[in-house]
Design a protein around this motif. Sequence first.
Motif, PDB file in Angstrom:
ATOM      1  N   SER A   1       0.811  -1.230   0.000  1.00 14.32           N
ATOM      2  CA  SER A   1       0.000   0.000   0.000  1.00 14.32           C
ATOM      3  C   SER A   1       0.843   1.278   0.000  1.00 14.32           C
ATOM      4  N   ARG A   2       2.148   1.148  -0.073  1.00 19.39           N
ATOM      5  CA  ARG A   2       2.994   2.337  -0.135  1.00 19.39           C
ATOM      6  C   ARG A   2       2.619   3.211  -1.327  1.00 19.39           C
ATOM      7  N   THR A   3       2.686   4.530  -1.103  1.00 14.55           N
ATOM      8  CA  THR A   3       2.501   5.472  -2.208  1.00 14.55           C
ATOM      9  C   THR A   3       3.733   6.364  -2.284  1.00 14.55           C
ATOM     10  N   ARG A   4       3.768   7.233  -3.285  1.00 13.15           N
ATOM     11  CA  ARG A   4       4.901   8.155  -3.416  1.00 13.15           C
ATOM     12  C   ARG A   4       5.066   9.006  -2.153  1.00 13.15           C
ATOM     13  N   ALA A   5       3.972   9.249  -1.440  1.00 11.96           N
ATOM     14  CA  ALA A   5       4.042  10.086  -0.233  1.00 11.96           C
ATOM     15  C   ALA A   5       4.837   9.419   0.886  1.00 11.96           C
TER      16      ALA A   5
ATOM     17  N   ARG B   1      24.245   2.941  14.584  1.00  6.74           N
ATOM     18  CA  ARG B   1      25.541   3.571  14.817  1.00  6.74           C
ATOM     19  C   ARG B   1      26.439   3.446  13.577  1.00  6.74           C
ATOM     20  N   SER B   2      26.407   2.273  12.949  1.00  7.01           N
ATOM     21  CA  SER B   2      27.259   2.061  11.773  1.00  7.01           C
ATOM     22  C   SER B   2      26.476   1.441  10.614  1.00  7.01           C
ATOM     23  N   SER B   3      25.168   1.328  10.778  1.00  9.04           N
ATOM     24  CA  SER B   3      24.390   0.687   9.707  1.00  9.04           C
ATOM     25  C   SER B   3      23.128   1.482   9.390  1.00  9.04           C
ATOM     26  N   VAL B   4      22.597   1.248   8.190  1.00  7.41           N
ATOM     27  CA  VAL B   4      21.409   1.954   7.700  1.00  7.41           C
ATOM     28  C   VAL B   4      20.530   0.974   6.953  1.00  7.41           C
ATOM     29  N   GLU B   5      19.223   1.044   7.203  1.00 10.00           N
ATOM     30  CA  GLU B   5      18.282   0.252   6.425  1.00 10.00           C
ATOM     31  C   GLU B   5      17.520   1.160   5.477  1.00 10.00           C
ATOM     32  N   TYR B   6      17.730   0.965   4.179  1.00  6.12           N
ATOM     33  CA  TYR B   6      17.066   1.752   3.150  1.00  6.12           C
ATOM     34  C   TYR B   6      15.854   0.986   2.618  1.00  6.12           C
ATOM     35  N   GLU B   7      14.853   1.742   2.181  1.00  7.25           N
ATOM     36  CA  GLU B   7      13.742   1.143   1.445  1.00  7.25           C
ATOM     37  C   GLU B   7      13.530   1.934   0.163  1.00  7.25           C
ATOM     38  N   VAL B   8      13.304   1.225  -0.921  1.00  3.61           N
ATOM     39  CA  VAL B   8      13.090   1.870  -2.217  1.00  3.61           C
ATOM     40  C   VAL B   8      11.749   1.415  -2.790  1.00  3.61           C
ATOM     41  N   GLY B   9      10.916   2.382  -3.179  1.00  4.98           N
ATOM     42  CA  GLY B   9       9.668   2.086  -3.873  1.00  4.98           C
ATOM     43  C   GLY B   9       9.850   2.333  -5.362  1.00  4.98           C
TER      44      GLY B   9
END
Lengths: 158, 158, 158, 158
Positions: free
Chosen positions: D8-12, D95-103
């Motif tokens: 259900s993700r949208t551009r917003a 601290r040393s890591s990042v979780e990215y999400e891409v739609g």
Amino acid sequence: MSNAALKSRTRADYAFFQTYRTRWTDNDQYAHINNAIYYHFFDSITNAYLIAHCALSPTSSSLIGLVVSSHCAYFRPLAYPAVLELGLRVNKLGRSSVEYEVGVFEEGEEALAAVGGYTHVFVDSASRKTAALHEETRNGLRRLLFPPPSSSPASSKL
Amino acid sequence: MSNAALKSRTRADYAFFQTYRTRWTDNDQYAHINNAIYYHFFDSITNAYLIAHCALSPTSSSLIGLVVSSHCAYFRPLAYPAVLELGLRVNKLGRSSVEYEVGVFEEGEEALAAVGGYTHVFVDSASRKTAALHEETRNGLRRLLFPPPSSSPASSKL
Amino acid sequence: MSNAALKSRTRADYAFFQTYRTRWTDNDQYAHINNAIYYHFFDSITNAYLIAHCALSPTSSSLIGLVVSSHCAYFRPLAYPAVLELGLRVNKLGRSSVEYEVGVFEEGEEALAAVGGYTHVFVDSASRKTAALHEETRNGLRRLLFPPPSSSPASSKL
Amino acid sequence: MSNAALKSRTRADYAFFQTYRTRWTDNDQYAHINNAIYYHFFDSITNAYLIAHCALSPTSSSLIGLVVSSHCAYFRPLAYPAVLELGLRVNKLGRSSVEYEVGVFEEGEEALAAVGGYTHVFVDSASRKTAALHEETRNGLRRLLFPPPSSSPASSKL
């Protein structure tokens, strides 16, 4: 050399071989190996030879080879999941440049599927300025020259 | 299954193997195999098995497998020109879907480098509507199930 | 035409343009766009034009274009995350074949970075036998001819 | 978060956008964008943001981000020559890591086509040992956090 003349190349015309398994995404939507993929193969066998036989370390060598021109002629379609045999030779060895040729064969098939190659100019890895080949590189590449240079003046008298 | 648990996988945990030579452009500018390339490998060994052992013809079969989700965990970096050994297994076999797992090993190395996989849903190749697996496909994939289903009814009485 | 002559091409020498954003994996471990990637661009702009202006449907057209030879000359390195402007022209339009040329420019830069192209032979999509171009395809490609053919006999009298 | 919830993700729901033109070879022989290609897009938008807004220089920064796990769920097929709009957000900043999400969205289409992402661990570029994010990187990535952290206790009183 014309593409027609190159079509008669056989495995005997190449000096160094590697076998590559094709991948699902090598096929484009026409269900054959896409024309651009052959250039990925050219890069792979050439750099593998340079690493194994010419002391190239892509991450630490002071000189690296950059491609200034490339070409390929396609004679017979290939398709995943074929296994390919690539043959490598050197057609010209200059002060700072090399012309490679790669023949692409399908495992178990006599006929050449494609032939192409590229010209490497060796440059300083930091400044990217043209530089003369190191002796170690030149010696390794000389072993791929076709036709092979006469190895001794004496033997040519026979 | 957690990534930590998957890290202890060995070659004995997989049922079907293929060897792939890496390519120059598999390395990204950090000089190791890029994370996306592993998914190209997953597709390659999975479809190779389907073609060889499940009668899949990507250009003419009435049912084809489409990927609905995929994942990978990376434990040790790999780099061109390494040769890789991929192991394939099936973790779940549904009416119209399959969950594959692929273990990625470097030739000559004991430790797992990466593990991942994807879920295929089989669909009609024209309408792209979900369809039950053909018996031939199901039989081929059942041989990759891990742990293997008990092979005889007798043994299940114990 | 020699590579030296091609080096002076400008945007004015091309007839159809598309902009492509480069990707992380376009860079190889020498931190510039790998030589093979340019051929992926050639395929992309050429087929985009055929689809938009020559009625090509890759999945349903009775005739499709297969690449029989390709080439590229590289003048200036490019690197992700650059945005590229590709220009397309047709150098020769035969009964069943077409010679495309693609100029590669970086957004905001005057100088040509690379130039190359390939020859398409049109074939029946099922039999893969050579066939004459459809009139719709020929008309679309004629608009890319460089230098443009004189459009009317009358105008050539001036 | 389950794949069903992500659908259900949208551009917003995303904070940073880039547009990518698809390429001919993004389509596999099923005539749609291959599942592995989405991971090339994830790498491209993530590193583009790091370069533009977090002072990353892939060739000279002392810390670089390596991918330790990745995943993707595919909801609607996409195909060349579509133009794609990618949205990026950060789900977790350690601290040393990042979780990215891409739609992944198709230009002109409301519905999400795919969603995925990966976890970066930042390491010293030479030793490849884990290291705490630089302040400049942390500040850039914080702007992508979703939901956005409340920026000031005062403002929440209004």
